[in-house]
Scaffold this motif. Structure first.
Motif, PDB file in Angstrom:
ATOM      1  N   GLU A 176       0.839  -1.186   0.000  1.00 51.61           N
ATOM      2  CA  GLU A 176       0.000   0.000   0.000  1.00 51.61           C
ATOM      3  C   GLU A 176       0.884   1.248   0.000  1.00 51.61           C
ATOM      4  O   GLU A 176       1.878   1.309   0.719  1.00 51.61           O
ATOM      5  N   ALA A 177       0.507   2.210  -0.819  1.00 51.63           N
ATOM      6  CA  ALA A 177       1.265   3.464  -0.911  1.00 51.63           C
ATOM      7  C   ALA A 177       0.388   4.626  -0.480  1.00 51.63           C
ATOM      8  O   ALA A 177      -0.803   4.686  -0.806  1.00 51.63           O
ATOM      9  N   HIS A 178       0.971   5.560   0.242  1.00 47.90           N
ATOM     10  CA  HIS A 178       0.315   6.833   0.531  1.00 47.90           C
ATOM     11  C   HIS A 178       0.233   7.622  -0.773  1.00 47.90           C
ATOM     12  O   HIS A 178       1.211   7.693  -1.512  1.00 47.90           O
ATOM     13  N   VAL A 179      -0.900   8.220  -1.064  1.00 44.65           N
ATOM     14  CA  VAL A 179      -1.068   9.018  -2.274  1.00 44.65           C
ATOM     15  C   VAL A 179      -1.039  10.497  -1.894  1.00 44.65           C
ATOM     16  O   VAL A 179      -1.951  10.994  -1.228  1.00 44.65           O
ATOM     17  N   LEU A 180       0.010  11.173  -2.305  1.00 44.17           N
ATOM     18  CA  LEU A 180       0.180  12.603  -2.043  1.00 44.17           C
ATOM     19  C   LEU A 180       0.430  13.296  -3.377  1.00 44.17           C
ATOM     20  O   LEU A 180       1.346  12.914  -4.101  1.00 44.17           O
ATOM     21  N   PRO A 181      -0.349  14.295  -3.721  1.00 47.12           N
ATOM     22  CA  PRO A 181      -0.227  14.908  -5.046  1.00 47.12           C
ATOM     23  C   PRO A 181       1.094  15.652  -5.224  1.00 47.12           C
ATOM     24  O   PRO A 181       1.774  15.996  -4.261  1.00 47.12           O
ATOM     25  N   HIS A 182       1.429  15.875  -6.465  1.00 46.74           N
ATOM     26  CA  HIS A 182       2.629  16.644  -6.810  1.00 46.74           C
ATOM     27  C   HIS A 182       2.407  18.100  -6.405  1.00 46.74           C
ATOM     28  O   HIS A 182       1.390  18.690  -6.757  1.00 46.74           O
ATOM     29  N   PRO A 183       3.334  18.716  -5.686  1.00 44.78           N
ATOM     30  CA  PRO A 183       3.179  20.143  -5.341  1.00 44.78           C
ATOM     31  C   PRO A 183       3.475  21.024  -6.535  1.00 44.78           C
ATOM     32  O   PRO A 183       3.862  20.551  -7.613  1.00 44.78           O
ATOM     33  N   HIS A 184       3.298  22.317  -6.337  1.00 47.59           N
ATOM     34  CA  HIS A 184       3.633  23.268  -7.406  1.00 47.59           C
ATOM     35  C   HIS A 184       5.093  23.140  -7.778  1.00 47.59           C
ATOM     36  O   HIS A 184       5.949  22.770  -6.949  1.00 47.59           O
ATOM     37  N   VAL A 185       5.407  23.456  -9.021  1.00 42.79           N
ATOM     38  CA  VAL A 185       6.778  23.423  -9.534  1.00 42.79           C
ATOM     39  C   VAL A 185       7.329  24.833  -9.674  1.00 42.79           C
ATOM     40  O   VAL A 185       8.455  25.127  -9.275  1.00 42.79           O
ATOM     41  N   VAL A 186       6.539  25.720 -10.236  1.00 46.72           N
ATOM     42  CA  VAL A 186       6.953  27.114 -10.405  1.00 46.72           C
ATOM     43  C   VAL A 186       6.861  27.824  -9.056  1.00 46.72           C
ATOM     44  O   VAL A 186       5.900  27.634  -8.306  1.00 46.72           O
ATOM     45  N   ASP A 187       7.861  28.631  -8.724  1.00 47.48           N
ATOM     46  CA  ASP A 187       7.826  29.367  -7.462  1.00 47.48           C
ATOM     47  C   ASP A 187       6.680  30.363  -7.475  1.00 47.48           C
ATOM     48  O   ASP A 187       6.278  30.872  -8.534  1.00 47.48           O
ATOM     49  N   GLN A 284      13.821  30.837 -18.132  1.00 47.27           N
ATOM     50  CA  GLN A 284      13.516  30.689 -19.556  1.00 47.27           C
ATOM     51  C   GLN A 284      12.420  29.654 -19.775  1.00 47.27           C
ATOM     52  O   GLN A 284      11.549  29.833 -20.624  1.00 47.27           O
ATOM     53  N   LEU A 285      12.447  28.581 -18.991  1.00 46.78           N
ATOM     54  CA  LEU A 285      11.434  27.537 -19.143  1.00 46.78           C
ATOM     55  C   LEU A 285      10.056  28.051 -18.772  1.00 46.78           C
ATOM     56  O   LEU A 285       9.071  27.786 -19.467  1.00 46.78           O
ATOM     57  N   TRP A 286       9.976  28.815 -17.683  1.00 45.72           N
ATOM     58  CA  TRP A 286       8.665  29.342 -17.288  1.00 45.72           C
ATOM     59  C   TRP A 286       8.142  30.320 -18.336  1.00 45.72           C
ATOM     60  O   TRP A 286       6.939  30.307 -18.639  1.00 45.72           O
ATOM     61  N   GLU A 287       9.012  31.158 -18.883  1.00 50.22           N
ATOM     62  CA  GLU A 287       8.582  32.086 -19.921  1.00 50.22           C
ATOM     63  C   GLU A 287       8.105  31.316 -21.159  1.00 50.22           C
ATOM     64  O   GLU A 287       7.098  31.686 -21.783  1.00 50.22           O
ATOM     65  N   TYR A 288       8.825  30.271 -21.518  1.00 50.88           N
ATOM     66  CA  TYR A 288       8.430  29.457 -22.673  1.00 50.88           C
ATOM     67  C   TYR A 288       7.058  28.825 -22.440  1.00 50.88           C
ATOM     68  O   TYR A 288       6.146  28.961 -23.272  1.00 50.88           O
ATOM     69  N   LEU A 289       6.882  28.135 -21.309  1.00 48.41           N
ATOM     70  CA  LEU A 289       5.613  27.465 -21.042  1.00 48.41           C
ATOM     71  C   LEU A 289       4.470  28.471 -20.955  1.00 48.41           C
ATOM     72  O   LEU A 289       3.364  28.220 -21.437  1.00 48.41           O
TER      73      LEU A 289
END
Length: 388
Positions: A176-187, A284-289
């Motif tokens: 059994e695994a605890h399910v915890l969502p991915h947090p934000h990536v961009v600050d 640069q990645l955030w500006e691109y996305l």
């Protein structure tokens, strides 16, 4: 299959799982020292609270040892992780438990067993977050499967990001695994700044595919061929293709001539906006996305995606394949794509749906902050329960 056997955002309901210790209010909260592998990664930074957590233990994470100079902390270099050495475990006492995220690609199953034996001998539990049930960098899944066959059965606690991944873990290993969502990536500062500024061109619908350095799970050519005609049928739509120099230029270390020739022809014919460059830094990645209306993930296998989460932070829609559990991370426009091939009709439909919907809204900063706090609290519960 009932979801009642999965822990979601820290609410433990798994049968036969050791219950977490109660959280006590205290003026002097317990400090838990965690050897995170790695430490210097955005995911790991964002599973810790950015505000105080009264009533929860204080979490301190060791800095990444520099692999070249194990006595000196690295600022960003954490590969290969020195903490994955059995000798390192036995020679360091300044941590209470280990939390493995990723970075074990270069370790054989035998080396991982020796490492876990060292943890057992020194009385430090292992927490393992299962990000990848199939390694996106490997064509053949056998090596990663053998590593998982060591880590998943022996970890004191397992975490994963989606209920679907937890179900697969249960099916393959009976854990059994605890399910915890991915947090934000961009600050959050960048999220706020980009939400205020309009980075997309008015009257334009920009569809983006980034082939990066063409890792093993990518199959961009069938996707690009389909998108070339699908985007051309949409008024005001532009297909932008980005890629790294190492793949798309002849002197690149991983030059892919078939893909490069297709892209050059399509660009010359005015069918795509082709941009070849070195690796983006974060800004640069955030500006691109943020400049895209929809980002298409050209994956034929995989599990979860941090790229997808960054798009959600910035209000960029995502067209995601049906392989893996991308659709369980958040709202996406799904299309059928896996190791058996691409369903072109489903991709055309996904792009049309994204076009008809219009510009997506980013997740609110308040929602991401609240989610991050819940994730941090859940980790604190898991850690404290293992050390009770």
């Amino acid at each position: 299959m009932s979801q009642s056997s999965v822990l979601t955002e820290g609410r433990p309901v798994a049968p036969g799982t050791k219950p977490a210790a109660g959280i006590k209010d205290s003026a002097e909260p317990r400090t838990i020292r965690v050897a995170s592998i790695p430490r210097g990664h955005v995911y790991v930074r964002h599973i810790d609270a950015d505000d105080a957590m009264p009533g929860y233990p204080r979490i301190e994470r060791l800095a990444d040892p520099d692999p070249a100079q194990p006595g000196r902390a690295a600022q960003s270099q954490w590969w290969p992780p020195a903490m994955l050495e059995a000798a390192w475990v036995r020679s360091h006492s300044e941590f209470d438990l280990v939390h493995l995220q990723f970075g074990f690609d270069a370790r054989s199953p035998e080396q991982l067993r020796e490492w876990i034996e060292a943890l057992d001998e020194t009385g430090r539990p292992l927490v393992y977050t299962v990000h990848d049930l199939r390694n996106p960098h490997h064509d053949d899944s056998a090596e990663h499967d053998a590593q998982l066959d060591v880590l998943v059965p022996t970890a004191a606690a397992l975490i994963t990001l989606t209920p679907g991944a937890a179900a697969e873990i249960r099916e393959r290993w009976g854990r059994e695994a605890h399910v915890l969502p991915h947090p934000h990536v961009v600050d959050v500062d960048t999220m706020a700044r980009m939400a205020r500024g309009a980075s997309r061109s008015a009257g334009e619908f920009r569809v983006g595919v980034h082939v990066k350095s063409l890792r093993a799970n990518m199959d961009p050519l069938p996707v690009l061929r389909t998108l070339r005609s699908a985007v051309a049928d949409l008024p005001g739509a532009v297909l932008q293709v980005n890629g790294h120099r190492d793949v798309l230029l002849e002197d690149g270390a991983r030059y892919e001539p078939t893909l490069a020739a297709f892209l050059r022809r399509a660009a010359s014919d005015g069918e795509i906006d082709l941009r070849i460059h070195d690796f983006f830094d974060d800004a640069q990645l955030w500006e691109y996305l943020g400049s895209l209306d929809v980002s298409v993930l050209p994956y034929r296998f995989g599990t979860h995606s941090g790229w997808l989460e960054a798009c959600r932070d910035l209000g960029t829609a995502v067209a995601a394949p049906t392989c893996g559990y991308y659709a369980e991370q958040g709202d996406v426009f799904s299309y059928e794509h896996d190791v058996r091939g691409l369903d072109e009709t489903s991709l055309v439909r996904a792009i049309r749906e994204a076009y008809d919907q219009g510009r997506a809204e980013p997740l609110s900063i308040s929602a991401r902050r609240a989610q991050r706090m819940r994730i941090a609290q859940a980790h604190a519960r898991i850690y404290e329960g293992l050390l009770a």
